[in-house]
Enzyme design. Structure first.
Site, PDB file in Angstrom:
ATOM      1  N   VAL A 265       3.090 -43.095 -34.821  1.00  0.00           N
ATOM      2  CA  VAL A 265       3.499 -43.601 -36.143  1.00  0.00           C
ATOM      3  C   VAL A 265       4.970 -43.243 -36.366  1.00  0.00           C
ATOM      4  O   VAL A 265       5.329 -42.071 -36.254  1.00  0.00           O
ATOM      5  CB  VAL A 265       2.681 -42.927 -37.277  1.00  0.00           C
ATOM      6  CG1 VAL A 265       3.070 -43.485 -38.634  1.00  0.00           C
ATOM      7  CG2 VAL A 265       1.182 -43.070 -37.047  1.00  0.00           C
ATOM      8  N   HIS A 266       5.796 -44.220 -36.628  1.00  0.00           N
ATOM      9  CA  HIS A 266       7.185 -43.872 -36.963  1.00  0.00           C
ATOM     10  C   HIS A 266       7.862 -44.896 -37.871  1.00  0.00           C
ATOM     11  O   HIS A 266       8.982 -44.687 -38.325  1.00  0.00           O
ATOM     12  CB  HIS A 266       8.033 -43.698 -35.697  1.00  0.00           C
ATOM     13  CG  HIS A 266       8.358 -45.008 -35.027  1.00  0.00           C
ATOM     14  ND1 HIS A 266       7.528 -45.578 -34.090  1.00  0.00           N
ATOM     15  CD2 HIS A 266       9.404 -45.856 -35.157  1.00  0.00           C
ATOM     16  CE1 HIS A 266       8.055 -46.722 -33.673  1.00  0.00           C
ATOM     17  NE2 HIS A 266       9.190 -46.914 -34.320  1.00  0.00           N
ATOM     18  N   ARG A 267       7.214 -46.025 -38.116  1.00  0.00           N
ATOM     19  CA  ARG A 267       7.834 -47.085 -38.914  1.00  0.00           C
ATOM     20  C   ARG A 267       8.123 -46.559 -40.317  1.00  0.00           C
ATOM     21  O   ARG A 267       7.243 -45.957 -40.952  1.00  0.00           O
ATOM     22  CB  ARG A 267       6.815 -48.220 -38.946  1.00  0.00           C
ATOM     23  CG  ARG A 267       7.230 -49.621 -39.071  1.00  0.00           C
ATOM     24  CD  ARG A 267       8.307 -50.147 -38.213  1.00  0.00           C
ATOM     25  NE  ARG A 267       8.008 -50.274 -36.810  1.00  0.00           N
ATOM     26  CZ  ARG A 267       8.938 -50.336 -35.860  1.00  0.00           C
ATOM     27  NH1 ARG A 267      10.216 -50.275 -36.160  1.00  0.00           N
ATOM     28  NH2 ARG A 267       8.608 -50.454 -34.604  1.00  0.00           N
TER      29      ARG A 267
END
Ligand code: UD1
Ligand code: UDP
Length: 362
Positions: free
Chosen positions: A202-204
Site C-alpha cells: 500500500v502506498h498510493r
C-alpha cells in the site's frame, strides 16, 4: 549519440534496468538520478539486484511537496542537460521525476521519449495522472505498453510517433526470475509456505493519507491473517501518524520494503496479492497470481477484463470477501507483450536520436 535516462523512484529503476542494457548496445547512456527515493531499500538495492549501472549524476533532491520536489528537480535536471547536451531524454512512467525530466528536456528543445506512455486512470486527483498527461503531451516518442494505451493517446489527438512496444516490466521480470531463485532467501527467512500467505503493498496517496481508508485496509488485513506486508515508507509514516501502527498484530507481518529479487519470489508464492501499486498489479498477472486492487479504478484495465484482477472500493468487509473468494475464471493473454519491449524501445530511441524515425505510425 547520447541518451539521458532520468529516474528517481522505485518503479523508474525497475523499468530502467532492462532498457539500459539494450540502450548501451546502441548508444551512450547517461543516467540522471533525481534522488526522489533515497532509502537503501527504495533505491540502491534495485541497482544492486538488477545490475543497473551507477548513476552519472545524483541530484539528491529527496522528499517534499509536489511543487517543491518537482521544481527542484526541474532546476537541477536542466543544469545537467545543458552540460551533457544529450540527443534524447528518456523518462519512465508517471512519477514527479518523470515530469521534471520531460519538462526540462522539452523546454531545451531536446527530444523526449516516454516509456509507459498512454496510461490513464481518468482521475485528475491522482498526482500520477497529471504527470502522465503532461509528459505524453510534450513527448516526441511515445512507447506504449498496451493497445489500450495507444487508443488512449489517439483519443487525445496524439498519433504521431506512437509505438506499441509491449511492457518493459515483462523483460525485467524475465531477466531477474532465475537470479531471484539463486540469490533470494526471503521465503526461507520468513518461513513462508508456497501459496500459504497473502502479499500486501500500500502506498498510493489516496489510501495512505486518508485515515478511514487506511484503517479499513489494515482492519481487512488483520481479519485475513497470514499477510506479508512490505511497508512503503509513506505507508509507515501515515500508519504512525493515525495511531494504526501500534494496532498491527503478528497476523500481519510488516517488513521493510524488499528488493526486486525478493519481491518476485514473494509475489510468485503468494496465494493472492492485495495492492494499490500499478507495477504489482501487472506482476501479479504475469505470475498467475489473483490480485485484489485497493482502488476504484486501474490503468491496467486488461488485467481486470481478463478476470485476474478485481477492484474494491475500500470497504473492509468487501476486501476480506474478495481476498478469500475471488478466483480468476479464464486464461490470461499476452496483453503486455512477449518480453522484447526493451529491444524495440532501444531501436526506436536510436532512430529518434539520429532523426530517422518514420514519423506517423501507431
Ligand atoms: C512515488 C510516486 C508514485 C510511485 C511511488 C513508488 C510521485 C508523485 N509519486 O510516490 O507514483 O508509485 O513513488 O513507490 O512521484 N520516503 C522515505 N524514503 C524514501 C522515499 C520516500 O521515507 O526513500 C517517504 C517520505 O516521507 C516521503 C514519502 O515517503 O515524503 C513519499 O515519497 P514520494 O517520493 O514523494 O512519493 P511516493 O509516495 O513514494
Ligand atoms: N517492489 C519491490 N519491493 C517492494 C514493493 C515493490 O521490489 O517492497 C517493486 C515491484 O515488484 C514493482 C515495483 O516495485 O516492480 C512497483 O513499484 P511501486 O509499487 O513502488 O510503484 P508503482 O508501480 O505503483 O508506481
Amino acid at each position: 549519440m547520447i541518451v539521458a535516462s532520468v529516474v528517481g523512484a522505485r518503479p523508474n529503476f525497475v523499468k530502467l534496468a532492462p532498457v539500459s542494457r539494450e540502450l548501451r548496445k546502441r548508444l551512450d547512456e547517461v543516467i540522471i538520478h533525481t534522488g526522489q527515493h533515497y532509502d537503501y531499500e527504495m533505491d540502491r538495492i534495485f541497482f544492486d539486484d538488477m545490475g543497473i549501472p551507477s548513476p552519472n549524476y545524483h541530484l539528491g533532491i529527496g522528499s517534499g511537496s509536489h511543487g517543491l520536489q518537482t521544481g527542484e528537480m526541474l532546476k537541477k535536471v536542466e543544469e545537467v542537460l545543458i552540460q551533457e547536451k544529450p540527443d534524447v531524454v528518456l523518462v519512465f512512467g508517471d512519477t514527479n521525476s518523470t515530469l521534471a525530466g520531460a519538462l526540462a528536456a522539452a523546454k531545451l528543445h531536446i527530444k523526449v521519449a516516454h516509456i509507459e506512455a498512454g496510461l490513464r486512470s481518468y482521475d485528475k486527483r491522482m498526482p500520477e495522472e497529471i504527470n502522465r498527461v503532461l509528459v505524453d503531451h510534450c513527448s516526441d516518442l511515445l512507447l506504449c505498453p498496451t493497445r489500450t494505451a495507444v487508443e488512449n493517446l489517439r483519443k487525445e489527438g496524439i498519433v504521431k510517433n506512437v509505438y506499441l512496444t509491449g511492457d518493459v516490466m515483462v523483460d525485467a521480470q524475465r531477466d531477474c526470475a532465475k537470479i531471484a531463485e539463486i540469490r533470494s532467501h526471503i521465503l526461507a527467512d520468513l518461513e513462508l509456505k508456497d501459496k500459504g500467505y497473502y502479499l500486501a503493498t500500500v502506498h498510493r496517496a489516496s489510501n495512505t493519507d486518508d485515515p478511514e481508508k487506511l484503517k479499513a485496509i489494515i482492519e481487512a488485513l488483520e481479519e485475513l491473517g497470514d499477510v506479508v506486508f512490505p511497508c512503503h515508507p509513506r505507508a509507515e509514516k501515515y500508519l504512525r501518524k493515525f495511531g494504526l501502527w501500534e494496532d498491527l498484530s503478528r497476523k500481519v507481518r510488516v517488513i521493510k520494503p524488499v528488493g526486486y529479487l525478493d519481491m518476485i519470489l514473494l509475489e510468485r508464492s503468494a496465494k493472492k496479492i492485495l495492492t494499490d501499486s500499478g507495477g504489482v498489479q501487472k506482476e501479479a498477472y504475469l505470475l498467475n497470481v489473483p490480485c485484489i486492487t485497493l482502488r476504484d479504478e486501474t490503468e491496467w484495465v486488461e488485467t481486470v477484463e481478463d478476470g485476474w484482477n478485481v477492484l474494491t472500493s475500500l470497504d473492509k468487509d468487501e476486501i476480506v470477501r474478495l481476498a478469500r473468494d475471488f478466483e480468476p475464471c479464464q486464461e490470461r493473454r499476452d496483453v503486455f507483450g512477449r518480453g522484447n519491449a526493451s529491444a524495440k524501445t532501444a531501436e526506436l530511441i536510436e532512430k529518434l536520436a539520429s532523426g530517422s524515425l518514420e514519423g506517423a505510425r501507431s
